[in-house]
Design a protein around this motif. Structure first.
Motif, PDB file in Angstrom:
ATOM      1  N   ASP A 303     -66.508 119.451 -17.190  1.00 59.27           N
ATOM      2  CA  ASP A 303     -65.084 118.820 -16.727  1.00 59.27           C
ATOM      3  C   ASP A 303     -64.561 117.699 -17.826  1.00 59.27           C
ATOM      4  OD1 ASP A 303     -63.141 116.874 -15.552  1.00 59.27           O
ATOM      5  OD2 ASP A 303     -63.522 118.373 -13.852  1.00 59.27           O
ATOM      6  N   ALA A 304     -63.493 118.099 -18.405  1.00 61.05           N
ATOM      7  CA  ALA A 304     -63.266 117.015 -19.331  1.00 61.05           C
ATOM      8  C   ALA A 304     -63.013 115.608 -19.106  1.00 61.05           C
ATOM      9  CB  ALA A 304     -61.832 117.442 -20.209  1.00 61.05           C
ATOM     10  N   THR A 305     -62.468 115.645 -17.843  1.00 59.71           N
ATOM     11  CA  THR A 305     -62.075 114.094 -17.404  1.00 59.71           C
ATOM     12  C   THR A 305     -63.521 113.631 -17.175  1.00 59.71           C
ATOM     13  OG1 THR A 305     -60.172 114.929 -16.130  1.00 59.71           O
ATOM     14  CG2 THR A 305     -61.066 112.871 -15.349  1.00 59.71           C
ATOM     15  N   PHE A 306     -64.569 114.307 -16.511  1.00 57.52           N
ATOM     16  CA  PHE A 306     -65.896 113.526 -16.460  1.00 57.52           C
ATOM     17  C   PHE A 306     -66.379 112.902 -17.757  1.00 57.52           C
ATOM     18  CE2 PHE A 306     -70.504 113.723 -16.737  1.00 57.52           C
ATOM     19  CZ  PHE A 306     -70.763 112.935 -15.623  1.00 57.52           C
ATOM     20  N   GLU A 359     -65.035  99.831 -15.564  1.00 58.24           N
ATOM     21  CA  GLU A 359     -64.166 100.161 -14.557  1.00 58.24           C
ATOM     22  C   GLU A 359     -63.237 101.335 -14.750  1.00 58.24           C
ATOM     23  OE1 GLU A 359     -63.916  98.240 -11.777  1.00 58.24           O
ATOM     24  OE2 GLU A 359     -65.714  97.253 -12.566  1.00 58.24           O
ATOM     25  N   LYS A 360     -62.798 101.562 -16.134  1.00 56.86           N
ATOM     26  CA  LYS A 360     -62.129 102.857 -16.538  1.00 56.86           C
ATOM     27  C   LYS A 360     -63.104 104.134 -16.234  1.00 56.86           C
ATOM     28  CE  LYS A 360     -59.874 105.122 -20.429  1.00 56.86           C
ATOM     29  NZ  LYS A 360     -59.341 105.182 -21.775  1.00 56.86           N
ATOM     30  N   THR A 361     -64.380 104.019 -16.294  1.00 61.68           N
ATOM     31  CA  THR A 361     -65.066 104.981 -16.313  1.00 61.68           C
ATOM     32  C   THR A 361     -65.250 105.296 -14.505  1.00 61.68           C
ATOM     33  OG1 THR A 361     -66.666 104.528 -17.861  1.00 61.68           O
ATOM     34  CG2 THR A 361     -67.814 105.564 -15.921  1.00 61.68           C
ATOM     35  N   GLU A 367     -61.008 110.368 -10.487  1.00 61.73           N
ATOM     36  CA  GLU A 367     -59.879 111.511 -10.643  1.00 61.73           C
ATOM     37  C   GLU A 367     -60.481 112.660 -10.880  1.00 61.73           C
ATOM     38  OE1 GLU A 367     -57.394 112.248 -14.467  1.00 61.73           O
ATOM     39  OE2 GLU A 367     -57.865 110.050 -14.104  1.00 61.73           O
ATOM     40  N   CYS A 368     -61.676 112.835 -11.032  1.00 62.14           N
ATOM     41  CA  CYS A 368     -62.458 114.124 -11.430  1.00 62.14           C
ATOM     42  C   CYS A 368     -63.247 114.633 -10.197  1.00 62.14           C
ATOM     43  CB  CYS A 368     -63.007 114.271 -12.805  1.00 62.14           C
ATOM     44  SG  CYS A 368     -64.664 113.204 -12.592  1.00 62.14           S
TER      45      CYS A 368
END
Length: 524
Positions: A303-306, A359-361, A367-368
């Motif tokens: 998964d690219a978002t991961f 936090e962004k992580t 999201e994923c």
């Protein structure tokens, strides 16, 4: 990056003259030199036939000493003519014509001719899969006349010279007659006959590889015309021993005792000690980059978002310091093309590098739909720098909410697991400097990690088919931006540097992609 401390023979001579008193004069050109040069190294090649191995040590020992190549790499990573005088590329980038140097002699007494070059280059294409991929296995070098060869490809390819100059399997030029004596079982040369200043003499297993001066050698460049692997070469020291010393501490001790004149692959832990001691010279140079390659075929990292979530957590400063222990040996750099003065160097996507933003992580994990699945990070226990990087990455990911598990194996198991998509979610390794982006292995659709994204694949096809380099560079900038901001095939961690050390008695050595033996003298 290079750093060195030079001890001037002239200054030493003046000092000696002063100590001898009035009436005694010692001149620099009267210095006496050793007949032997000892270079201690650790990575033993499986063969000295450079076409049939990707071992760096094979090329470092044999190219420029025994063998030469059609073109060669200069220290600014440009390509220069070596055994050819010049080349011409057709407007559509499908045909290359090489005018060869005349009067270049092989070590068997025969003059190098176009038939030798064509046969050697065609053997290289047949044995080196990367060359066959880009050139086309069916496309052959042809003899135009005694001193001209050409290759006509059925597709454009602007980067043939870059491929020749930087190939892992070196396109050495040998007499066509030696190809008749190749070992049928191994496919390796049985006669090591080249155009260089040294003859292959002996390989004593687990001890040394010995080269000796070829007395009939005539340099085909003017003295002083040299740069990296290119240019003037002579056997300034008659006998060269590449001493096989697998233990780092033993190489260091041998350098300190005078047993070895040059030591390669020393630990960064000893760098400051040697660099601050006038008895030695140190040479530090770019070695490539360290990356974490994601498994994009299956598992949590498909998964690219991961993948972008993992990347956001990384503090690459801490990772580089843990791996190399000294800021002289790593550099924070987002470009996939490491060399900053290269026309391919790009800063696109740099804001996605070295973010250190847990936090962004966490936001991207939400999201994923990440639900605590194990992220398996594969690393070889024998590779201290990669293992240390993995430990820091594990800590950073766990702090950001990723369940990271280290899969630590021996080297052989690591290689097997890295080729098996069921065994890992990411692994850490490093790569040498590449001249053009399509040669970057970790962006390949067919190599471990499996970067099969349609945008990336089609972008590389466009670059490879280009006849306009500016257009190709623009495509590459777009691709790097896409990789960092969306696809995230890898997380680049840092550029890495290595160093060699020599006795201060060693003169005129070039250290560029290893220490070169030609032109080197050692004061007694």
């Amino acid at each position: 990056m290079k750093r060195w401390k030079k001890v001037s023979a002239l200054v030493m001579s003046v000092a000696m003259a002063m100590s001898l008193g009035a009436g005694s004069t010692v001149f620099a050109d009267e210095a006496e030199y050793d007949d032997e040069l000892h270079i201690a190294f650790s990575d033993v090649p499986d063969t000295l036939d450079c076409v049939n191995t990707s071992s760096d040590s094979c090329g470092n020992i044999m190219v420029g000493t025994v063998f030469d190549t059609l073109v060669a790499l200069a220290t600014d990573y440009s390509v220069k003519p070596e055994l050819c005088e010049s080349w011409e590329i057709s407007d559509d980038a499908t045909e290359y014509t090489y005018k060869l140097k005349q009067g270049v002699m092989f070590q068997n007494g025969a003059e190098m001719k176009a038939s030798d070059v064509a046969a050697s280059m065609n053997r290289w294409v047949a044995n080196f899969g990367t060359a066959a991929t880009y050139i086309g296995a069916e496309n052959k070098f042809e003899v135009v006349d005694d001193y001209t060869v050409k290759i006509k490809m059925d597709h454009p390819y602007l980067y043939l010279n870059e491929l020749i100059a930087t190939a892992a399997q070196k396109p050495i030029i040998v007499p066509e007659s030696t190809l008749d004596t190749i070992d049928p079982e191994t496919g390796n040369l049985t006669e090591f006959i080249g155009t260089g200043p040294y003859l292959f003499d002996e390989w004593a297993a687990d001890q040394y590889i010995k080269l000796t001066k070829w007395d009939d050698y005539t340099p085909y460049f003017e003295e002083g015309e040299e740069d990296g692997w290119y240019g003037y070469k002579e056997a300034a020291t008659p006998t060269v021993y590449y001493d096989i010393v697998t233990d780092d501490a033993t190489r260091l001790a041998g350098l300190q005792s005078g047993e070895y004149d040059v030591a390669l692959g020393l630990s960064p832990d000893n760098y400051e000690m040697l660099d601050s001691d006038d008895a030695y010279k140190t040479y530090t140079e770019l070695d490539g980059d360290m990356v974490m390659i994601y498994n994009k075929k299956e598992g949590v990292a498909s998964d690219a978002t991961f993948r972008r979530a993992v990347n956001a957590a990384l503090n690459d400063d801490d990772i580089g310091l843990a791996s190399y222990g000294n800021s002289d040996f790593y550099k924070i750099n987002s470009s996939y093309m490491c060399v900053e003065d290269s026309e391919w160097y790009s800063t696109e996507g740099a804001d996605q590098y070295n973010q250190n933003d847990p936090e962004k992580t966490k936001e991207l994990l939400d999201e994923c739909g990440y639900d605590g699945e194990t992220f398996r990070l594969l690393v070889a226990s024998s590779e201290t720098d990669f293992y240390n990087a993995a430990v820091v990455i594990q800590q950073e990911l766990q702090a950001a909410g990723v369940n990271c598990e280290l899969v630590t194996t021996d080297w052989a198991t690591y290689l097997n697991y890295a080729a098996d998509p069921t065994q890992f979610d990411a692994f850490i390794t490093s790569f040498s400097v590449k001249q053009v982006p399509p040669l970057i292995l970790y962006l390949s659709a067919t190599w471990n990690g499996w970067a099969t994204d349609e945008n990336l694949v089609s972008g590389f096809e466009e670059i490879n088919a280009a006849t306009d380099k500016e257009a190709a560079i623009a495509t590459w900038n777009d691709l790097q931006k896409y990789c960092w901001e969306e696809y995230m095939p890898v997380s680049k961690l840092c550029d890495k540097y290595v160093y060699a050390a020599t006795s201060a008695k060693v003169q005129d050595i070039t250290v560029f992609k290893s220490a070169h033996a030609w032109n080197v003298k050692v004061e007694k």
